[in-house]
Design an enzyme around this catalytic site. Structure first.
Site, PDB file in Angstrom:
ATOM      1  N   LEU A  34       0.430   1.773 -10.248  1.00  0.00           N
ATOM      2  CA  LEU A  34      -0.763   2.439  -9.733  1.00  0.00           C
ATOM      3  C   LEU A  34      -1.815   1.447  -9.236  1.00  0.00           C
ATOM      4  CD1 LEU A  34      -1.088   5.136 -12.550  1.00  0.00           C
ATOM      5  CD2 LEU A  34       0.188   5.277 -10.403  1.00  0.00           C
ATOM      6  N   HIS A  35      -2.508   1.855  -8.189  1.00  0.00           N
ATOM      7  CA  HIS A  35      -3.594   1.042  -7.633  1.00  0.00           C
ATOM      8  C   HIS A  35      -4.806   1.947  -7.418  1.00  0.00           C
ATOM      9  CE1 HIS A  35      -2.377   2.949  -3.922  1.00  0.00           C
ATOM     10  NE2 HIS A  35      -1.150   2.457  -4.053  1.00  0.00           N
ATOM     11  N   GLU A  36      -5.826   1.391  -6.740  1.00  0.00           N
ATOM     12  CA  GLU A  36      -7.071   2.163  -6.587  1.00  0.00           C
ATOM     13  C   GLU A  36      -6.886   3.447  -5.790  1.00  0.00           C
ATOM     14  OE1 GLU A  36     -10.347  -0.456  -5.312  1.00  0.00           O
ATOM     15  OE2 GLU A  36      -9.229  -1.975  -6.407  1.00  0.00           O
ATOM     16  N   HIS A  38      -4.300   5.491  -6.091  1.00  0.00           N
ATOM     17  CA  HIS A  38      -3.922   6.480  -7.120  1.00  0.00           C
ATOM     18  C   HIS A  38      -5.128   6.826  -7.987  1.00  0.00           C
ATOM     19  CE1 HIS A  38       0.057   4.330  -6.502  1.00  0.00           C
ATOM     20  NE2 HIS A  38       0.396   5.590  -6.284  1.00  0.00           N
ATOM     21  N   GLN A 154       4.292  13.246   4.369  1.00  0.00           N
ATOM     22  CA  GLN A 154       4.599  13.847   3.067  1.00  0.00           C
ATOM     23  C   GLN A 154       3.593  14.954   2.740  1.00  0.00           C
ATOM     24  OE1 GLN A 154       5.756  11.583  -0.601  1.00  0.00           O
ATOM     25  NE2 GLN A 154       3.604  11.751  -1.093  1.00  0.00           N
TER      26      GLN A 154
HETATM   27  O1  PAF Z   1       3.966   9.587  -2.841  1.00  0.00           O
HETATM   28  C1  PAF Z   1       4.699   9.281  -3.809  1.00  0.00           C
HETATM   29  O2  PAF Z   1       4.409   8.384  -4.597  1.00  0.00           O
HETATM   30  C2  PAF Z   1       6.004  10.039  -4.018  1.00  0.00           C
HETATM   31  O3  PAF Z   1       6.615  10.333  -2.806  1.00  0.00           O
HETATM   32  C3  PAF Z   1       5.834  11.311  -4.882  1.00  0.00           C
HETATM   33  C4  PAF Z   1       4.944  12.334  -4.214  1.00  0.00           C
HETATM   34  C5  PAF Z   1       5.260  10.916  -6.236  1.00  0.00           C
HETATM   35  C6  PAF Z   1       7.196  11.949  -5.110  1.00  0.00           C
HETATM   36  O4  PAF Z   1       8.073  11.090  -5.761  1.00  0.00           O
END
Ligand code: PAF
Length: 284
Positions: A34-36, A38, A154
């Site tokens: 994780l980074h900023e 997230h 996405q």
């Molecule tokens: O964006 C992401 O990190 C991934 O594609 C997700 C949404 C967690 C699904 O694995």
């Protein structure tokens, strides 16, 4: 105190308890490291929901055979510390065996929206994303789920899936978080050497040039792409994979920018594939 749970039953039991108390639930799906970027999603979820679950799962079904599944960076201890700092309640960290039956035969495919942009070089990617996101939504039954705009395709696909399947969760798209020089934060930035890291700033610079063309009143998508490509061409370490202006509705290329569009790029810097984008609506 953030709790780490690894089984579907455990996370379901926690959500049941919260629901019985009348608590709302936010989900932040991640692949960890994780980074900023997230942190901004988690902080937003914590602000908007009584409870927040952060899933940390490097999802094998969204990686192609020659992609970086094995080498994808992982550091659960650091992730849990960051989640705790942001105030989320639970890290859901299942194993692949917990998430997937060996004989699973169900797929989740959003027709059309995954064909262009990243779908061209990553043909199975979005089916894998849709499968895991559906499962995470079914497991945690959140009120809201948080996704970064950096993975814009996405975000558009997940929104459509949630709408089409009447999933009853609000999909919240959150702005891209950038380094000081403009590079979009990404777990994959850690793959870059110092020289490549310096070169990677060209992505956000090229998009700024594309946006300036639009803000100057130009409506030809080709003119926008040309401006982006010209800046990318100035960086010898940058090998563009695609530069596209697509409709946010169909995720297919447009000739003229008349409604909301996504200008998206994928660029290889050395062996690292980076993506970046911006949304633009000429009517706003
Ligand atoms: O964006 C992401 O990190 C991934 O594609 C997700 C949404 C967690 C699904 O694995």
């Amino acid at each position: 105190m953030t709790q780490v749970v690894t089984t579907i039953d455990e996370v379901r039991a926690l959500v049941r308890t919260w629901r019985a108390q009348g608590d709302t639930v936010g989900l932040v799906p991640t692949m960890g490291y994780l980074h900023e970027g997230h942190a901004s999603l988690i902080t937003r979820s914590v602000a908007e929901n009584a409870r927040t679950v952060v899933s940390v799962f490097v999802n094998p079904t969204q990686f192609g055979p020659n992609e970086d599944l094995e080498s994808y960076p992982r550091d659960l201890e650091r992730d849990v510390a960051l989640v705790e700092k942001c105030g989320a309640d639970v890290v859901f960290h299942p194993t692949p065996e917990e998430m997937y039956f060996p004989d699973r035969c169900t797929t989740v495919h959003v027709e059309g929206l995954g064909k262009e942009l990243c779908g061209k070089s990553r043909p199975i990617h979005f089916d894998g994303v849709c499968l895991v996101v559906s499962k995470l939504l079914n497991i945690t039954t959140p009120d809201r789920a948080y996704f970064g705009q950096k993975d814009a395709q996405q975000l558009l696909i997940v929104r459509r899936m949630v709408r089409d399947l009447s999933m009853g969760v609000q999909v919240v798209g959150c702005p891209i978080v950038r380094e000081e020089d403009g590079l979009a934060k990404s777990s994959r930035n850690t793959y870059l050497s110092a020289e490549e890291r310096a070169a990677a700033v060209v992505l956000s610079k090229s998009l700024a040039a594309g946006r300036a063309v639009l803000e100057g009143g130009e409506r030809s998508a080709a003119a926008v792409c040309d401006a982006v490509r010209a800046v990318l061409a100035s960086e010898p370490l940058a090998a563009p994979e695609y530069v596209e202006v697509v409709s946010t509705d169909t995720v297919t290329p447009v000739e003229r920018v008349e409604g909301e569009v996504l200008c998206a790029i994928a660029v290889r810097i050395g062996n690292t594939r980076l993506i970046d984008n911006f949304f633009y609506n000429p009517n706003e």
